[in-house]
Write a protein that holds these residues in place. Sequence first.
Motif, PDB file in Angstrom:
ATOM      1  N   GLU B   2     144.447 -31.121   1.381  1.00 17.36           N
ATOM      2  CA  GLU B   2     144.958 -30.561   2.635  1.00 17.36           C
ATOM      3  C   GLU B   2     144.591 -29.072   2.665  1.00 17.36           C
ATOM      4  O   GLU B   2     145.024 -28.320   1.796  1.00 17.36           O
ATOM      5  CB  GLU B   2     146.482 -30.688   2.704  1.00 17.36           C
ATOM      6  N   ILE B   3     143.778 -28.721   3.634  1.00 13.74           N
ATOM      7  CA  ILE B   3     143.283 -27.338   3.692  1.00 13.74           C
ATOM      8  C   ILE B   3     143.687 -26.705   5.023  1.00 13.74           C
ATOM      9  O   ILE B   3     143.522 -27.329   6.079  1.00 13.74           O
ATOM     10  CB  ILE B   3     141.748 -27.287   3.558  1.00 13.74           C
ATOM     11  N   ILE B   4     144.213 -25.502   4.937  1.00 19.12           N
ATOM     12  CA  ILE B   4     144.507 -24.740   6.156  1.00 19.12           C
ATOM     13  C   ILE B   4     143.493 -23.597   6.236  1.00 19.12           C
ATOM     14  O   ILE B   4     143.295 -22.873   5.256  1.00 19.12           O
ATOM     15  CB  ILE B   4     145.951 -24.193   6.144  1.00 19.12           C
ATOM     16  N   VAL B   5     142.827 -23.478   7.375  1.00 20.04           N
ATOM     17  CA  VAL B   5     141.841 -22.409   7.560  1.00 20.04           C
ATOM     18  C   VAL B   5     142.364 -21.450   8.619  1.00 20.04           C
ATOM     19  O   VAL B   5     142.747 -21.869   9.715  1.00 20.04           O
ATOM     20  CB  VAL B   5     140.470 -22.967   7.999  1.00 20.04           C
ATOM     21  N   LEU B   6     142.392 -20.180   8.287  1.00 16.63           N
ATOM     22  CA  LEU B   6     142.858 -19.160   9.225  1.00 16.63           C
ATOM     23  C   LEU B   6     141.653 -18.572   9.940  1.00 16.63           C
ATOM     24  O   LEU B   6     140.687 -18.175   9.294  1.00 16.63           O
ATOM     25  CB  LEU B   6     143.583 -18.048   8.458  1.00 16.63           C
ATOM     26  N   ILE B   7     141.716 -18.558  11.257  1.00 20.65           N
ATOM     27  CA  ILE B   7     140.591 -17.992  12.003  1.00 20.65           C
ATOM     28  C   ILE B   7     141.094 -16.929  12.975  1.00 20.65           C
ATOM     29  O   ILE B   7     142.272 -16.875  13.308  1.00 20.65           O
ATOM     30  CB  ILE B   7     139.773 -19.066  12.763  1.00 20.65           C
ATOM     31  N   LYS B   8     140.170 -16.080  13.426  1.00 15.80           N
ATOM     32  CA  LYS B   8     140.540 -15.045  14.387  1.00 15.80           C
ATOM     33  C   LYS B   8     139.478 -14.943  15.482  1.00 15.80           C
ATOM     34  O   LYS B   8     138.282 -15.012  15.195  1.00 15.80           O
ATOM     35  CB  LYS B   8     140.683 -13.692  13.683  1.00 15.80           C
ATOM     36  N   ARG B   9     139.967 -14.782  16.705  1.00 16.45           N
ATOM     37  CA  ARG B   9     139.083 -14.515  17.845  1.00 16.45           C
ATOM     38  C   ARG B   9     138.763 -13.026  17.848  1.00 16.45           C
ATOM     39  O   ARG B   9     139.662 -12.177  17.868  1.00 16.45           O
ATOM     40  CB  ARG B   9     139.822 -14.901  19.129  1.00 16.45           C
ATOM     41  N   VAL B  10     137.471 -12.703  17.809  1.00 14.57           N
ATOM     42  CA  VAL B  10     137.046 -11.292  17.767  1.00 14.57           C
ATOM     43  C   VAL B  10     135.935 -11.065  18.783  1.00 14.57           C
ATOM     44  O   VAL B  10     135.310 -12.017  19.249  1.00 14.57           O
ATOM     45  CB  VAL B  10     136.511 -10.893  16.362  1.00 14.57           C
ATOM     46  N   VAL B  11     135.653  -9.815  19.083  1.00 13.22           N
ATOM     47  CA  VAL B  11     134.530  -9.523  19.979  1.00 13.22           C
ATOM     48  C   VAL B  11     133.236  -9.834  19.226  1.00 13.22           C
ATOM     49  O   VAL B  11     133.153  -9.668  18.015  1.00 13.22           O
ATOM     50  CB  VAL B  11     134.526  -8.061  20.487  1.00 13.22           C
ATOM     51  N   ALA B  12     132.236 -10.301  19.975  1.00 15.95           N
ATOM     52  CA  ALA B  12     130.969 -10.688  19.365  1.00 15.95           C
ATOM     53  C   ALA B  12     130.374  -9.512  18.611  1.00 15.95           C
ATOM     54  O   ALA B  12     130.535  -8.351  19.012  1.00 15.95           O
ATOM     55  CB  ALA B  12     130.004 -11.190  20.432  1.00 15.95           C
ATOM     56  N   THR B  13     129.647  -9.812  17.512  1.00 18.76           N
ATOM     57  CA  THR B  13     129.146  -8.724  16.660  1.00 18.76           C
ATOM     58  C   THR B  13     128.017  -7.939  17.331  1.00 18.76           C
ATOM     59  O   THR B  13     127.692  -6.841  16.884  1.00 18.76           O
ATOM     60  CB  THR B  13     128.658  -9.250  15.298  1.00 18.76           C
ATOM     61  N   ASP B  14     127.416  -8.493  18.408  1.00 22.78           N
ATOM     62  CA  ASP B  14     126.368  -7.713  19.086  1.00 22.78           C
ATOM     63  C   ASP B  14     126.936  -6.882  20.239  1.00 22.78           C
ATOM     64  O   ASP B  14     126.195  -6.355  21.056  1.00 22.78           O
ATOM     65  CB  ASP B  14     125.222  -8.617  19.569  1.00 22.78           C
ATOM     66  N   THR B  15     128.274  -6.753  20.281  1.00 23.99           N
ATOM     67  CA  THR B  15     128.905  -5.958  21.334  1.00 23.99           C
ATOM     68  C   THR B  15     128.593  -4.471  21.161  1.00 23.99           C
ATOM     69  O   THR B  15     128.675  -3.940  20.056  1.00 23.99           O
ATOM     70  CB  THR B  15     130.439  -6.139  21.286  1.00 23.99           C
ATOM     71  N   ARG B  16     128.232  -3.833  22.260  1.00 22.57           N
ATOM     72  CA  ARG B  16     128.064  -2.386  22.264  1.00 22.57           C
ATOM     73  C   ARG B  16     129.446  -1.816  22.589  1.00 22.57           C
ATOM     74  O   ARG B  16     129.931  -1.953  23.705  1.00 22.57           O
ATOM     75  CB  ARG B  16     127.053  -2.008  23.352  1.00 22.57           C
ATOM     76  N   VAL B  17     130.083  -1.222  21.602  1.00 22.34           N
ATOM     77  CA  VAL B  17     131.483  -0.816  21.763  1.00 22.34           C
ATOM     78  C   VAL B  17     131.604   0.382  22.701  1.00 22.34           C
ATOM     79  O   VAL B  17     130.889   1.371  22.561  1.00 22.34           O
ATOM     80  CB  VAL B  17     132.103  -0.502  20.377  1.00 22.34           C
ATOM     81  N   LYS B  18     132.531   0.238  23.677  1.00 19.55           N
ATOM     82  CA  LYS B  18     132.898   1.383  24.528  1.00 19.55           C
ATOM     83  C   LYS B  18     134.403   1.562  24.402  1.00 19.55           C
ATOM     84  O   LYS B  18     135.134   0.595  24.218  1.00 19.55           O
ATOM     85  CB  LYS B  18     132.551   1.086  25.995  1.00 19.55           C
ATOM     86  N   ILE B  19     134.843   2.795  24.499  1.00 18.26           N
ATOM     87  CA  ILE B  19     136.275   3.059  24.361  1.00 18.26           C
ATOM     88  C   ILE B  19     136.965   2.805  25.702  1.00 18.26           C
ATOM     89  O   ILE B  19     136.474   3.207  26.758  1.00 18.26           O
ATOM     90  CB  ILE B  19     136.535   4.509  23.901  1.00 18.26           C
TER      91      ILE B  19
END
Lengths: 324, 249
Positions: B2-19
Amino acid sequence: MSDVLIYAEVGRDDGGLFLKKATAEIATAARTVADATGGRVVALVPADVEQAAEKLGRYGVDAVHAVSADGFMPYQLEAHALAVTQLAGEISPALVLFAATVVGKELGAYVSGRLGAPIAADVVSLEWADGAVRVSKPMYAGKAFATVRLGERPVVSLRPNALAPVESPRDAVLEPLAVTAPAARVRLRERQAAAEKTIELTEADTIVSGGRGLGDPEKWDIVLDLAHALGAAHGASRAVVDAGWRPHSEQVGQTGKTVSPKLYVACGISGAIQHLAGMSSSKVIVAINKDPEAPIFKVADYGIVGDVHEVLPMLTEATKAFLA
Amino acid sequence: MEIIVLIKRVVATDTRVKIGADGTSIDTAGVQYIMAPYDEIAVEKAIQLKTEAGEGKVTVLTVGPNEATKELRTALAMGADEAVHLTVDGTLDAAATAGAIHAGLEGRSFDLILCGKQATDVDDAAVGPRLAALLDLPSVAFASALTIEDGKAVVSRENEGVTEVYEVDLPAVLTAQKGLAEPRYPSLKGIMKAKKKPLATDAATAPENGSTVEALNLPPARADVVTIEPTPEGMQQLLAALRNDKKVL
């Protein structure tokens, strides 16, 4: 009058046990905070390391608590967490500081859970301001930096190389820490050293990285030649790792290692945004690429527009002569 | 198994970050979201372990906004069996996230918890080991290989040029580094099946954030590039500049 507790990571090589280089950096950061709180810098050393008190005292540590019980070397997560939390329980430090190495990040997070403390990892600077610890930490692999005010008595890990050690010599008191290792639920079976001694990317002063522009994994030697001439660690772009030319452990970028050396030489790397995120906080960047429009030149201090196959051997020869 | 996997929704890694306008978070207009890349590796490894064991269950769990259902469905489409969505408004720091997961795991049994070594947004690499401490379980972070042998996990990780191999009692919390597994793309059949798999939603019980983001800034702009000629003289000039002007040689 709150103390600052640092965890002095211990390594082992042919010469025996030694304190990791980043320990002087966290001692320096801890000294600054302790001067502001009016407390001491207290170091936990999880093994009997020769002259630990002298070495740490040089960088402003006031007291060294060394563990000499069985079951602490080689590194054991739960045993070391117990030693840190036990000492933290005795001195109620304003801050518990680790170096953001593999061990420091794992242990810091685990200790934060045991202490119920706030946690910030891989920070590039920290200060004591208005009765709290305030840190600057990279987010999105360095595409942005957050200024974060931490809650009471936080656990923090400081990125190696982010801060230069400053001497603040004093006679550190050496005291044993009486602690008993719990039964090990994680047991080290073996350590397989790399065939060739490599310099860890995240701690290297100089890095030479190669990308797709090399054209062929057989050509990688020219990257290694320059790295050897400079005494540098060597890295790779994601494209090259995904293509199977180089191991994952060498990947620099958002899904690899985030590095901030003094000198970063990018060879045949176009500069995808994920790569730039992982290396653009390097102090000085040299880029070699045949495409003058490559994004890597946007972050580079020095740009050489040319074929890496011609430029790299030239630079290697010049470097050997220059450093000879 | 029995395995529990923790995942997270994040912004795509090719995102050009703006503040963003608030000055403490990113501008999310037009931003694409993905499952954090290392979490994807953890999901893949869990599916492989279950397949090798020939029995068991893979449950994916996230603490995130309502939209994170998409990332849970992706994990189900890859081959996970069930999903648990602990919903939360706003963002949680690592301490609060680990606390919310700890609370959400109450009453669940498992042999193994897997998650990515870090999400690719805050980059603390803290949730896995912190959760292990809260659960009083053994943990190894940054696992690059994992097998199950005689009811124990055998885990490898790279540590400063050395590969360490550990034997770990189960249950345990392990975090995934690159190399642990190569995530599959969900098949069309997998995507169809995922729609019918159980997905439980509940409001997260999260402790207060332990920290406050006061400001978010882009890294300082870098100076203009100095062009060096690809000639032996150019190399001399470069090396002299690195030593004399920049003092890095």
